[in-house]
Design a protein around this motif. Sequence first.
Motif, mmCIF file in Angstrom:
data_model
loop_
_atom_site.group_PDB
_atom_site.id
_atom_site.type_symbol
_atom_site.label_atom_id
_atom_site.label_comp_id
_atom_site.label_asym_id
_atom_site.label_seq_id
_atom_site.Cartn_x
_atom_site.Cartn_y
_atom_site.Cartn_z
ATOM 1 N N HIS A 126 37.842 38.264 49.298
ATOM 2 C CA HIS A 126 37.541 37.518 48.076
ATOM 3 C C HIS A 126 37.701 38.448 46.883
ATOM 4 N N ALA A 127 38.221 37.890 45.801
ATOM 5 C CA ALA A 127 38.261 38.668 44.564
ATOM 6 C C ALA A 127 37.332 38.003 43.559
ATOM 7 N N ILE A 128 36.542 38.832 42.864
ATOM 8 C CA ILE A 128 35.701 38.297 41.796
ATOM 9 C C ILE A 128 36.179 38.896 40.488
ATOM 10 N N MET A 129 36.523 38.008 39.561
ATOM 11 C CA MET A 129 36.994 38.461 38.251
ATOM 12 C C MET A 129 36.070 37.877 37.198
ATOM 13 N N GLY A 130 36.264 38.303 35.975
ATOM 14 C CA GLY A 130 35.421 37.764 34.914
ATOM 15 C C GLY A 130 35.271 38.775 33.801
ATOM 16 N N PRO A 131 34.974 38.275 32.593
ATOM 17 C CA PRO A 131 34.873 39.168 31.433
ATOM 18 C C PRO A 131 33.780 40.218 31.611
ATOM 19 N N ASN A 132 33.844 41.243 30.778
ATOM 20 C CA ASN A 132 32.819 42.292 30.789
ATOM 21 C C ASN A 132 31.448 41.680 30.602
ATOM 22 N N ALA A 187 34.820 41.626 56.227
ATOM 23 C CA ALA A 187 35.307 40.970 55.027
ATOM 24 C C ALA A 187 35.180 41.906 53.828
ATOM 25 N N THR A 188 35.982 41.636 52.819
ATOM 26 C CA THR A 188 35.987 42.469 51.621
ATOM 27 C C THR A 188 35.814 41.594 50.392
ATOM 28 N N VAL A 209 39.863 33.600 44.981
ATOM 29 C CA VAL A 209 39.582 34.278 43.714
ATOM 30 C C VAL A 209 38.502 33.469 42.999
ATOM 31 N N HIS A 210 37.459 34.175 42.509
ATOM 32 C CA HIS A 210 36.384 33.489 41.790
ATOM 33 C C HIS A 210 36.274 34.067 40.389
ATOM 34 N N VAL A 211 35.929 33.209 39.458
ATOM 35 C CA VAL A 211 35.694 33.692 38.102
ATOM 36 C C VAL A 211 34.196 33.599 37.813
ATOM 37 N N LEU A 212 33.638 34.747 37.457
ATOM 38 C CA LEU A 212 32.221 34.812 37.132
ATOM 39 C C LEU A 212 32.084 34.865 35.611
ATOM 40 N N TYR A 213 31.229 34.026 35.078
ATOM 41 C CA TYR A 213 31.033 34.010 33.627
ATOM 42 C C TYR A 213 29.579 33.682 33.344
#
Lengths: 252, 426
Positions: free
Chosen positions: A31-37, A202-203, A221-225
């Motif tokens: 899984h990838a977690i992305m999102g703004p600072n 898992a990673t 891919v998940h977007v955290l906000y």
Amino acid sequence: MLIEVKDLHAEVEGNEILNGISLTVNPGEVHAIMGPNGSGKSTLAKVIAGHPAFEVTSGEVNYNINGKMQNIADLEPHERSTQGIFLGFQYPVEIAGVSNIAFLRESYNAICAKQGVAEMDEQEFKNYLRPKLELLEMSDSFLDRAVNAGFSGGEKKKNEILQMTVLNPRLSLLDETDSGLDIDALKIVAKGVNALKSKYNATVLVTHYQRLLDYITPDFVHVLYQGKIIKSGGKELAHQLEEKGYDWLTKN
Amino acid sequence: MKKLNEIIKNYKTTILSSFKEDALVSVESNGIPYSKQENWKYTNLKKFISEDFNFLKKPKSFSSSTDETLFKDHHQIVFEDGHLNPNKTKLPAGCSLKEQSIESQESNISKNFPQDKLDFFEGISRLVNNNLYSIEVDKKAIIDNSPIIIHHTYSPQSEGSWVQPIINIECGAFSQSTFVEIYHGKENQIPSFTNASTSFVINENAIVEHVKVQIEDTQSIHISKVRAKVLRDATFHSFTLSLGSLVARQNILVDIDGENSNSHIHGFFGARGNQHHDIFSHINHHVGHNESHQLVKGILDDEARGVFTGKIMIHRDAQLVDSTQLNKNILLGPKSHMDTRPQLEVYADDVKCAHGATIGQIDPEEIFYLQSRGIKLHEAQKMLCHAFAFDTLEKIKSETVRESLAELLYEKFEKYALEHFGEGKE
Ligand SMILES: Nc1ncnc2c1ncn2[C@@H]1O[C@H](COP(=O)(O)OP(=O)(O)OP(=O)(O)O)[C@@H](O)[C@H]1O
Ligand SMILES: [Mg+2]
């Protein structure tokens, strides 16, 4: 199921930072977690690893221990580690006075003790480390230096991956392991992560950049906000984010 | 041995040389140091010693015996109650020792250390001592098996006896030597005073390491002065390990009088119970083109108190000095307390200086880092505390000495202080 985060709320010093996160990771997945600072990515990773500064106010984290999903709220950080949860730090700390090899061996032996496996003496442990150092193209000299002390940014990140390969975790939470790496180092780190990949573990990659995902292909891919997952998708979502940024997701 | 107040009384009724007369005047005019005096701001000896030199405070008793086998493979210079025992003393080749009348050395002392003010303790020492010990390291001598100077405080006949050795060491040009100096008392349950003085003159291109170990029993008061005059191209490594005594005040005064010289003035103190450890360091750069580096750390447990004063003075003509100083302290006990005073006085305009001081707990982020790698909380705390202290021992050049000190550190301090972690102490 390997880990299940359910409507997780967490705060630090009275400020709510995780605002109802739900996430399920199965063995074998990336899984990838992305999102703004400042959106709470590192906080999520630290809460799962059991950092005492954060207080879980509601929700739960269930983790597969001996085939059963268990709420790990009461597990100490070291117990989470010996149960196979690994946090690769965004900012690994420097520890003066403790040699890297002593630290690695202490940590490896802690896992051995937990699993009832015989500990390794210094020579055995060096032999065990050798191929891992070679894989990560790290020289022996890193072993005798104090943990992370004076390591360059990239060297620190490689040292995190070295620890990961030594501990052989079931769940790796890699917090911006790619930040600060040159392209060669990035490939080496990806090689290290991929070498460990199996259908049993898992990673979770926290990252700002698509380029890491060229080398380690995510299933999700998940977007955290603002402490919430606002969008999930496949690897194409990362490309969209690279192109368009976060505005189209956050402004509605 | 007589009590000090009786000795002073005696001196007051006899005719003294001007040397002794000066000493008596300084003793009487200065009096027992206390907190109104700037250099003693945080160490009020009047809380520990009464006007007639009796002990006022008792230790929260704990004691541990010293392993006599430590350093047994080294040449030993043995002092008993401040006096040399020639039968037990063996010097390495290239090194000689003389007992000399203190008055015959007066001009040497004032020539080598002109800045040195006659204070209360220096006064007592000069008043009471008729002799001092001079050790000479020959020019170009390279002394491998470092001699160990051992100070035993054996049998003070009465409470309040004073043990006051004076040792002057002259290191010849191009010589290399290590002196380990150990102050350790017997568990005699009779409090004693130590007022010790060790001075070095380090000539051109000489390299000397002085490792001072203070492990006197917790009944005693230990006051000491280490002085060094560092000349051209010379190197001075000084390390102070302070673990014993009820009160320990250790003065380290370094006069840098040579270009291209290097001075490394490091130390570690570990105090517990109601111990009080004070390290007072004064590094004087009289000339330029040289370096001084200082790392002093302390760990305070229970209700122990620590004090560090680190004066660095760079005089007007001392250009191109590179000076660093760092004092770091960890408080383990809920009632432990630390006062630290880095004092930088720079009168030259082209110098490099960095100094800092910290007081705190073990860094929680470091603890979490270790925990996240499977290491239990109290193991992580122990590892980090040990690392904090061991980091200073790594400054010691001689490996065998370093290892012996690590053992002492464990036996005298870590074994007790770090074991608390297992008992659920933070
Ligand atoms: N110990 C703390 N005390 C106060 N605020 C904190 C603490 N830790 C995190 N925060 C706050 O929580 C928010 C989320 O921080 P976090 O580090 O999880 O963000 P992130 O998504 O990892 O950001 P980045 O991409 O910059 O690494 C930020 O606003 C941060 O300032
Ligand atoms: Mg982050």
